[in-house]
Motif scaffolding. Structure first.
Motif, short mmCIF file in Angstrom:
data_model
loop_
_atom_site.label_atom_id
_atom_site.label_comp_id
_atom_site.label_asym_id
_atom_site.label_seq_id
_atom_site.Cartn_x
_atom_site.Cartn_y
_atom_site.Cartn_z
N LEU A 109 30.20 35.88 40.73
CA LEU A 109 30.70 37.24 40.48
C LEU A 109 31.37 37.84 41.71
CD1 LEU A 109 27.77 38.64 38.31
CD2 LEU A 109 30.08 38.03 37.57
N VAL A 110 30.81 37.60 42.88
CA VAL A 110 31.42 38.12 44.12
C VAL A 110 32.80 37.51 44.31
CG1 VAL A 110 31.25 38.11 46.64
CG2 VAL A 110 29.27 38.74 45.26
N ASN A 111 32.94 36.22 44.06
CA ASN A 111 34.25 35.57 44.19
C ASN A 111 35.26 36.19 43.22
OD1 ASN A 111 33.42 33.85 46.21
ND2 ASN A 111 32.90 32.19 44.80
N GLU A 128 39.86 40.05 42.35
CA GLU A 128 40.43 41.18 41.61
C GLU A 128 40.48 42.44 42.48
OE1 GLU A 128 38.19 41.61 38.03
OE2 GLU A 128 38.85 39.68 37.22
N GLY A 129 40.02 42.35 43.73
CA GLY A 129 40.08 43.50 44.63
C GLY A 129 39.01 44.55 44.36
N LEU A 130 37.94 44.15 43.64
CA LEU A 130 36.89 45.12 43.31
C LEU A 130 35.75 45.09 44.32
CD1 LEU A 130 36.70 44.39 39.47
CD2 LEU A 130 37.85 46.29 40.63
N TYR A 131 35.74 44.11 45.18
CA TYR A 131 34.63 43.94 46.13
C TYR A 131 35.20 43.71 47.51
CZ TYR A 131 30.19 42.19 47.98
OH TYR A 131 29.06 42.02 48.71
N ASP A 132 34.84 44.58 48.43
CA ASP A 132 35.36 44.42 49.80
C ASP A 132 34.30 43.94 50.74
OD1 ASP A 132 37.94 45.21 49.22
OD2 ASP A 132 37.39 47.32 49.32
#
Length: 105
Positions: free
Chosen positions: A94-96, A101-105
């Motif tokens: 999920l992190v990948n 998708e630019g949702l996790y920094d």
């Protein structure tokens, strides 16, 4: 002088500091504090985590999900996985996806 007499009587009724210390030492020798909450917590933790000595001997497992699996593949499939997916593997997946998708920094 009556006040001196009453003071001396009250001092006689009170134990000396040395006898107080002796009593405390005897109490601590007899009574051992057991933190039952900590004992229960350690037992639960041992059940949850398992035997740590065996974990280091395990060979790393192959991932259950393919590296080519996409988020859509998971959402569109109605078939269950052949075996349960470990939480760490699902979190990595999920992190990948979220990073792509630019949702996790």
């Amino acid at each position: 002088m009556e006040t001196n007499g009453s003071n001396s009587n009250s001092n006689e009724n009170q134990p000396s500091d040395a006898s107080n210390i002796d009593r405390r030492e005897k109490l601590t020798e007899k009574e051992v504090f057991i933190n039952h909450a900590e004992v229960a917590w350690q037992e639960r933790r041992r059940e949850w985590v398992g035997d740590q000595s065996q974990k280091s001997q395990r060979a790393p497992r192959e991932p259950i999900m393919s590296w080519t699996t996409t988020y859509e593949d998971l959402l569109l499939s109605t078939e269950p996985f052949q075996e349960p997916i470990p939480l760490a593997e699902m979190v990595d997946f999920l992190v990948n996806i979220w990073q792509e998708e630019g949702l996790y920094d």
